[in-house]
Design an enzyme around this catalytic site. Structure first.
Site, PDB file in Angstrom:
ATOM      1  N   GLY A  28       0.797  -1.221   0.000  1.00 22.70           N
ATOM      2  CA  GLY A  28       0.000   0.000   0.000  1.00 22.70           C
ATOM      3  C   GLY A  28       0.827   1.268   0.000  1.00 22.70           C
ATOM      4  N   GLY A  33       5.213   3.932  -8.927  1.00 25.00           N
ATOM      5  CA  GLY A  33       5.906   2.661  -9.125  1.00 25.00           C
ATOM      6  C   GLY A  33       4.905   1.515  -9.084  1.00 25.00           C
ATOM      7  N   HIS A  34       4.094   1.511  -8.025  1.00 25.78           N
ATOM      8  CA  HIS A  34       3.035   0.489  -7.923  1.00 25.78           C
ATOM      9  C   HIS A  34       2.088   0.585  -9.113  1.00 25.78           C
ATOM     10  CE1 HIS A  34       3.824   1.243  -3.455  1.00 25.78           C
ATOM     11  NE2 HIS A  34       4.114  -0.027  -3.591  1.00 25.78           N
ATOM     12  N   GLN A  58       7.666  -9.622   7.622  1.00 26.39           N
ATOM     13  CA  GLN A  58       8.866  -9.224   6.877  1.00 26.39           C
ATOM     14  C   GLN A  58       9.579  -8.024   7.499  1.00 26.39           C
ATOM     15  OE1 GLN A  58       6.494  -8.412   3.196  1.00 26.39           O
ATOM     16  NE2 GLN A  58       7.972  -6.775   2.892  1.00 26.39           N
ATOM     17  N   LYS A 146      12.958  -2.716  -8.580  1.00 25.85           N
ATOM     18  CA  LYS A 146      13.420  -1.912  -7.439  1.00 25.85           C
ATOM     19  C   LYS A 146      13.870  -2.821  -6.294  1.00 25.85           C
ATOM     20  CE  LYS A 146      13.179   1.623  -4.373  1.00 25.85           C
ATOM     21  NZ  LYS A 146      12.980   0.897  -3.146  1.00 25.85           N
ATOM     22  N   ASP A 147      13.094  -3.874  -6.051  1.00 24.85           N
ATOM     23  CA  ASP A 147      13.438  -4.860  -5.017  1.00 24.85           C
ATOM     24  C   ASP A 147      14.030  -6.077  -5.729  1.00 24.85           C
ATOM     25  OD1 ASP A 147      12.128  -3.605  -2.486  1.00 24.85           O
ATOM     26  OD2 ASP A 147      10.647  -3.391  -4.075  1.00 24.85           O
ATOM     27  N   GLN A 150      14.430  -9.470  -3.914  1.00 27.24           N
ATOM     28  CA  GLN A 150      13.092 -10.024  -3.687  1.00 27.24           C
ATOM     29  C   GLN A 150      12.560 -10.664  -4.971  1.00 27.24           C
ATOM     30  OE1 GLN A 150       9.818  -7.832  -1.530  1.00 27.24           O
ATOM     31  NE2 GLN A 150       9.124  -7.421  -3.599  1.00 27.24           N
ATOM     32  N   LEU A 181      11.118   5.806  -6.681  1.00 29.92           N
ATOM     33  CA  LEU A 181       9.918   5.958  -5.854  1.00 29.92           C
ATOM     34  C   LEU A 181       9.853   4.832  -4.830  1.00 29.92           C
ATOM     35  CD1 LEU A 181       7.165   7.056  -8.390  1.00 29.92           C
ATOM     36  CD2 LEU A 181       8.727   8.451  -7.053  1.00 29.92           C
TER      37      LEU A 181
HETATM   38  P1  AMP Z   1       5.868  -2.660  -1.743  1.00 28.81           P
HETATM   39  O1  AMP Z   1       4.550  -2.003  -1.563  1.00 28.81           O
HETATM   40  O2  AMP Z   1       7.028  -1.814  -1.342  1.00 28.81           O
HETATM   41  O3  AMP Z   1       5.919  -4.043  -1.152  1.00 28.81           O
HETATM   42  O4  AMP Z   1       6.053  -2.862  -3.307  1.00 28.81           O
HETATM   43  C1  AMP Z   1       5.116  -3.591  -4.063  1.00 28.81           C
HETATM   44  C2  AMP Z   1       5.680  -3.842  -5.430  1.00 28.81           C
HETATM   45  O5  AMP Z   1       5.942  -2.594  -6.084  1.00 28.81           O
HETATM   46  C3  AMP Z   1       7.018  -4.589  -5.399  1.00 28.81           C
HETATM   47  O6  AMP Z   1       7.046  -5.541  -6.448  1.00 28.81           O
HETATM   48  C4  AMP Z   1       8.019  -3.486  -5.613  1.00 28.81           C
HETATM   49  O7  AMP Z   1       9.228  -3.933  -6.198  1.00 28.81           O
HETATM   50  C5  AMP Z   1       7.271  -2.590  -6.563  1.00 28.81           C
HETATM   51  N1  AMP Z   1       7.827  -1.233  -6.539  1.00 28.81           N
HETATM   52  C6  AMP Z   1       8.039  -0.437  -5.455  1.00 28.81           C
HETATM   53  N2  AMP Z   1       8.621   0.714  -5.818  1.00 28.81           N
HETATM   54  C7  AMP Z   1       8.785   0.661  -7.165  1.00 28.81           C
HETATM   55  C8  AMP Z   1       9.344   1.546  -8.141  1.00 28.81           C
HETATM   56  N3  AMP Z   1       9.842   2.736  -7.810  1.00 28.81           N
HETATM   57  N4  AMP Z   1       9.327   1.163  -9.436  1.00 28.81           N
HETATM   58  C9  AMP Z   1       8.829  -0.058  -9.777  1.00 28.81           C
HETATM   59  N5  AMP Z   1       8.306  -0.934  -8.918  1.00 28.81           N
HETATM   60  C10 AMP Z   1       8.285  -0.589  -7.622  1.00 28.81           C
END
Ligand code: AMP
Length: 273
Positions: A28, A33-34, A58, A146-147, A150, A181
């Site tokens: 969330g 990015g999301h 995590q 980005k991750d 993971q 982001l």
């Molecule tokens: P998170 O909410 O941080 O767990 O991220 C959810 C998904 O969004 C994961 O697959 C992240 O790698 C991806 N994500 C987060 N930030 C970015 C970004 N700046 N660009 C692309 N994907 C992203």
């Protein structure tokens, strides 16, 4: 768009879907990015399911689980406008049971780099993603580069567990000034945000050095560390696509990774060569 909380309810709606199902798991506080992952899923699939779950397993003790940004109303709107069919927002007790059968991160690749500095983090990530895959049964699932570690570990879990799910790696979305982001960027003061730019700057410098003929990983890391001097760096590392540390950059098979603290905020970023 349907918003559901329980896995059972999600599965009831899921069962009515015909055709392909794209899945975007998130914690969330959605940003562009999301959104790029969500939009890609909407484009490539008949149906899209997004999950929002700040996964407690995590986070390590002392990390930012409690203060992690939660923006449920804004997130719902973003998903609705993007054309998401089903938004899954479970609570901890919907996902976790007592004395569970456990999935573990691999002992080697799950405990280097991010896993070294955040031991157990990837156990929690794989534990929840494996559950989400069971609940959602997606055709494809979308993850950001980005991750990077993971993403690698999820691809590995899919292979190791014979999951029939296509993992779709998605490009890193950055602000205009280069900052990747992240939901955690909201923690940064304006001054810290300026300092944080050194991370993407160092990665660009590393990539440029490699492109202009410097293939020696150690030399590239040294140059990057000079740029990162003002930050509290946890690691600068150069690995191949399977997360083996390498001495020489090989185009098409190299990732340069950085993790650093800017003030109290831990940021990660990387560049794929
Ligand atoms: P998170 O909410 O941080 O767990 O991220 C959810 C998904 O969004 C994961 O697959 C992240 O790698 C991806 N994500 C987060 N930030 C970015 C970004 N700046 N660009 C692309 N994907 C992203």
């Amino acid at each position: 768009m349907q918003v559901v909380r329980s896995p059972q309810e999600l599965q009831e709606y899921r069962a009515k879907f015909q055709g392909s199902v794209g899945f975007v798991p998130t914690m969330g506080a959605l940003h562009k990015g999301h959104l790029s992952l969500i939009e890609r899923s909407v484009k490539e699939n008949d149906h899209t399911i997004v999950s929002i779950f700040v996964n407690p397993t995590q986070f390590l003790p002392g990390e930012d689980f409690e203060k992690y940004p939660r923006r449920y109303d804004a997130d719902k709107k973003i998903c609705e406008l993007a054309g998401v069919d089903l938004l899954f927002m479970p609570q901890k007790e919907d996902i976790y049971h007592e004395d569970e059968v456990l999935v573990q991160a691999p002992r080697q690749k799950g405990y280097i780099l991010e896993g070294h500095f955040r031991p157990g983090h990837f156990d929690g990530v794989l534990r929840v993603v494996n559950k989400l895959f069971h609940i959602v049964r997606p055709t494809r699932a979308y993850f950001g580069k980005k991750d990077a570690q993971q993403l690698y570990l999820i691809q590995k879990m899919v292979r190791d567990f014979f999951w029939d799910i296509g993992i779709v790696p998605c490009e890193i979305i950055r602000d205009r000034d280069g900052l990747a982001l992240s939901s955690r960027n909201v923690y940064l003061t304006p001054q810290e945000r300026q300092k944080a730019l050194l991370i993407s700057k160092s990665l660009k410098r590393g990539a440029k050095l490699a492109q202009s003929g410097q293939r020696d990983a150690q030399k590239i890391k040294e140059e990057m560390l000079k740029i990162l001097e003002p930050l509290d760096v946890e690691y600068v590392e150069i690995v191949d696509r399977n997360f083996n540390k390498i001495d020489k950059v090989e185009f098409g098979n190299t990732i340069i990774l950085v993790a650093a603290y800017v003030g109290q905020t831990r940021l990660i970023d990387n560049i794929w060569l």
